[in-house]
Write a protein that holds these residues in place. Structure first.
Motif, short mmCIF file in Angstrom:
data_model
loop_
_atom_site.label_atom_id
_atom_site.label_comp_id
_atom_site.label_asym_id
_atom_site.label_seq_id
_atom_site.Cartn_x
_atom_site.Cartn_y
_atom_site.Cartn_z
N ALA A 82 -20.50 27.79 57.01
CA ALA A 82 -19.60 26.79 56.91
C ALA A 82 -18.93 26.55 55.32
CB ALA A 82 -20.09 25.34 57.24
N ILE A 83 -19.66 27.14 54.44
CA ILE A 83 -19.47 27.02 53.01
C ILE A 83 -18.03 27.89 52.75
CG2 ILE A 83 -19.73 27.33 50.63
CD1 ILE A 83 -22.80 27.06 51.51
N ALA A 84 -18.29 29.02 53.51
CA ALA A 84 -17.12 29.85 53.56
C ALA A 84 -15.79 29.40 54.06
CB ALA A 84 -17.34 31.49 54.02
N VAL A 85 -15.84 28.86 55.17
CA VAL A 85 -14.82 28.20 55.91
C VAL A 85 -14.07 26.90 55.11
CG1 VAL A 85 -13.74 27.14 58.13
CG2 VAL A 85 -15.53 28.71 58.06
N LYS A 86 -14.92 26.30 54.65
CA LYS A 86 -14.58 25.20 53.93
C LYS A 86 -13.93 25.65 52.40
CE LYS A 86 -14.55 20.75 52.64
NZ LYS A 86 -13.94 19.48 53.47
N ALA A 87 -14.50 26.74 51.94
CA ALA A 87 -13.87 27.19 50.75
C ALA A 87 -12.52 28.21 51.07
CB ALA A 87 -14.98 28.22 50.25
N LYS A 88 -12.23 28.07 52.19
CA LYS A 88 -10.99 28.82 52.65
C LYS A 88 -10.79 30.29 52.47
CE LYS A 88 -8.29 24.86 52.09
NZ LYS A 88 -6.93 24.10 51.49
N LEU A 89 -12.17 30.92 52.71
CA LEU A 89 -12.20 32.59 52.43
C LEU A 89 -11.55 33.26 53.74
CD1 LEU A 89 -16.08 32.97 51.20
CD2 LEU A 89 -13.86 32.41 49.94
N ARG B 50 -7.05 33.83 56.60
CA ARG B 50 -7.79 32.62 56.29
C ARG B 50 -8.80 32.23 57.46
NH1 ARG B 50 -8.23 27.34 55.83
NH2 ARG B 50 -6.02 26.87 56.28
N ILE B 51 -10.15 32.32 57.41
CA ILE B 51 -10.87 32.09 58.50
C ILE B 51 -10.79 30.42 58.81
CG2 ILE B 51 -13.19 31.70 59.48
CD1 ILE B 51 -13.79 34.17 57.52
N VAL B 52 -10.36 29.81 60.04
CA VAL B 52 -10.15 28.44 60.01
C VAL B 52 -11.31 28.10 61.22
CG1 VAL B 52 -7.87 28.58 59.52
CG2 VAL B 52 -8.43 29.07 61.99
N GLY B 53 -12.05 28.84 61.54
CA GLY B 53 -12.98 28.36 62.46
C GLY B 53 -14.08 29.38 62.96
N ILE B 54 -15.26 28.84 63.03
CA ILE B 54 -16.66 29.85 63.39
C ILE B 54 -17.21 28.94 64.44
CG2 ILE B 54 -18.63 30.99 62.75
CD1 ILE B 54 -17.37 31.50 59.85
#
Length: 450
Positions: free
Chosen positions: A420-427, A401-405
Motif C-alpha cells: 500500500a505504501i508503494a501505491v500511495k507513493a505513486k510508484l 503508475r500502479i493505481v490498485g492492488i
C-alpha cells in the motif's frame, strides 16, 4: 490554556479516535477530559477488530491441524473448546482496556465513566448531573450495528453479542454481504457450525474487486458455507425447543439455532444534545464535518465512525491525531487524506486491497493494464488443499503508475501493508519490476507480474 473553561478539550467517547485525540491534545499542553459510558477502547478494542482477529486466529487452527498431517505431524485427541477461547479473548480485551485507560491517565486526562451530553455552547452535562465547560468539544461516539425491524427481530444477535455466546450454534444464519458477515461466516464455519449467509443483493463485498469477490464466494462454498441471494427477512419465530424458524423472501421457512445480523452500522448521535447547539446531521444521522473534522458549530468537532467518512479504526486514529495537532499543536493545521486507504477482510482466506478496482480504473482512466497471478500457495500444495490465491495489479497505461492492488490468499493483509505504501507513493510497475523477489514467498508474485 483557556481559563474561562473547565477544560480545553472535552471528548465524548473513548474509542480509538477519541483516545488518540485526547492523548495528543494533552501532550500539547491542553487540559483534557473524556466521558465514556461503557468501556474505554471503543468498538475496535472491546467488540470489534481486536477480539474478532483473535477469533480468526483460533479458527485458522481448524485447517492447520488437518494440514499438519501432510507435514509429518500426528495430532491425536484434538477438540475445540469455545468457552476457553471466548474467555481468553475477553480476558485480553480487559487487559487492553486497562492499557488504554492507563495511557490516558499517564497524560493526565480526566476520565468520567458515565454518559455525557451537550447541553449548551461549550457546556457538557454528565449523567451524574455534573456540568462542565470546555473550549472545544470532540464527539467520537462511533457507530453501532443496524438491526432492521421485522416480526421477530428481537431474536437476532449482532457482532456485539457474537463474542459472548454461551455455546456455539449448530446452525447459524448471517444476514449481510459485507466484511463483518463474511468474516464471522468464516469463523463460525471453521468452528464447526453450519453457516448460511443471506444477502438482500446478489453481490458480496461490493466495494472490492469483482475477481476477489468471486474467488471468495467460490472458496466459501467449497468450505460448506451456504449463500442465499436477493432475499430479506419476513419473520423469525422462536420455537418451543429454542430454535428459530426463519422466513426469508423467496425461500421456504428454515430452522436455525442463531441468527446474526450484519447489515450495516449507524452513527451513535442520539441523545448527545447535538440539536441543542445546532450541529448538522446527515441523512443517516452522521455528523457532517469539513476536511478538518469541524462540525457546523465552530467549537465542536467529530472524528471516526460517527462522521460516516471511512469507517476504519486507523482512519479514526488519524483523524483524532490531525484534530489534536491542528487545534492544540504548534504546527500548521492539516487534514487527513482519505484517498487510497488500504483495507482488509479477515475472511478464510483473507482479502486485502488498496486503490482502484479494475472496474473503477476502467471507468476513471479508460486505458489500463491489468496484471494477474492465479496460483496455489506452496503450503496448500503440500497439504493437498486445492485453494488458490489471486493477486491483481491495476496500472494506468498512460504513465505506468500502479493505481490498485488486490489480493486474496493467506497473509494477504500482512503483505498489503507494505504494498500500500508503494501505491500511495505513486510508484510504477517498473519500480516493482526492478525489485528483486524474496523466494520462495507468496509476496514475490507482486514483483513478478508479466
Amino acid at each position: 490554556m483557556a481559563d474561562e473553561y473547565d477544560y480545553d478539550l472535552f471528548t465524548i467517547g473513548a474509542g480509538s479516535g477519541g483516545v488518540r485525540a485526547s492523548r495528543v491534545a494533552a501532550a500539547h499542553g491542553a487540559k483534557v477530559a473524556v466521558a465514556e459510558e461503557y468501556r474505554v477502547g471503543g468498538t475496535c478494542v472491546i467488540r470489534g477488530c481486536v477480539p474478532k482477529k483473535m477469533l480468526v486466529y483460533g479458527a485458522h487452527f481448524a485447517e492447520d491441524l488437518v494440514d499438519a498431517q501432510h507435514f509429518g505431524w500426528t495430532i491425536e485427541g484434538k477438540r475445540f473448546d469455545w468457552a476457553a477461547l471466548r474467555d481468553h479473548v475477553q480476558n485480553d480485551v480487559t487487559r487492553l482496556e486497562g492499557l488504554y485507560g492507563q495511557t490516558l491517565g499517564n497524560h493526565n486526562v480526566t476520565i468520567f465513566a458515565e454518559r455525557a451530553m451537550i447541553t449548551g455552547p461549550h457546556e457538557i452535562t454528565l449523567a451524574s448531573g455534573k456540568t462542565v465547560t470546555a473550549k472545544y468539544i470532540l464527539v467520537a461516539t462511533g457507530a453501532r450495528p443496524l438491526v432492521p425491524e421485522f416480526p421477530g427481530s428481537e431474536h437476532v444477535i449482532t457482532s456485539n453479542e457474537a463474542f459472548h455466546l454461551e455455546a456455539l450454534p449448530r446452525r447459524i444464519l448471517i444476514a449481510g454481504g459485507g466484511y463483518i458477515a463474511n468474516e464471522f461466516a468464516g469463523i463460525f464455519n471453521e468452528f464447526g457450525c453450519k453457516v448460511t449467509i443471506a444477502n438482500r443483493s446478489d453481490t458480496i463485498l461490493r466495494s472490492y474487486d469483482a475477481s476477489l469477490r468471486d474467488r471468495l464466494l467460490q472458496i466459501s462454498m467449497v468450505k460448506g458455507i451456504g449463500f442465499l441471494f436477493n432475499t430479506e427477512f419476513e419473520s423469525i419465530e422462536k420455537q418451543d425447543d429454542g430454535s428459530l424458524l426463519v422466513k426469508l423472501t423467496g425461500q421456504d421457512p428454515c430452522e436455525y439455532d442463531a441468527v446474526m445480523v450484519a447489515t450495516g452500522r449507524v452513527p451513535n448521535t442520539e441523545g448527545l444534545g447535538l440539536e441543542t447547539v445546532g450541529v448538522e446531521l446527515g441523512k443517516k444521522g452522521e455528523i457532517v464535518v469539513d476536511a478538518f473534522s469541524k462540525t457546523s458549530v465552530d467549537h465542536i468537532y467529530a472524528v471516526g465512525d460517527v462522521t460516516d467518512r471511512v469507517q476504519l479504526t486507523p482512519v479514526a486514529i488519524r483523524e483524532g491525531q490531525a484534530f489534536a495537532d491542528s487545534v492544540f499543536g504548534p504546527g500548521e493545521t492539516y487534514a487527513v487524506d482519505h484517498s487510497c486507504v488500504p483495507s482488509a477482510v479477515f475472511s478464510h482466506p483473507p482479502i486485502a486491497a488498496v486503490g482502484m478496482t479494475e472496474s473503477e480504473a476502467r471507468n476513471s482512466l479508460g486505458n489500463i493494464k491489468v496484471y494477474q497471478s492465479d496460483f496455489r500457495p506452496m503450503k496448500n500444495v503440500v497439504a493437498g488443499r486445492n485453494e488458490r490465491s489471486l493477486y491483481k495489479m491495476i496500472v494506468d497505461a498512460a504513465n505506468d503508475r500502479i493505481v490498485g492492488i488486490h489480493m486474496i490468499g493467506p497473509e494477504a493483509p500482512e503483505i498489503m501493508q507494505a504494498a500500500a505504501i508503494a501505491v500511495k507513493a505513486k510508484l510504477t510497475k517498473a519500480d516493482f519490476d526492478a525489485t528483486v523477489a524474496i523466494h520462495p514467498t507468496m509476496a514475490e508474485e507482486l514483483v513478478l507480474f508479466k
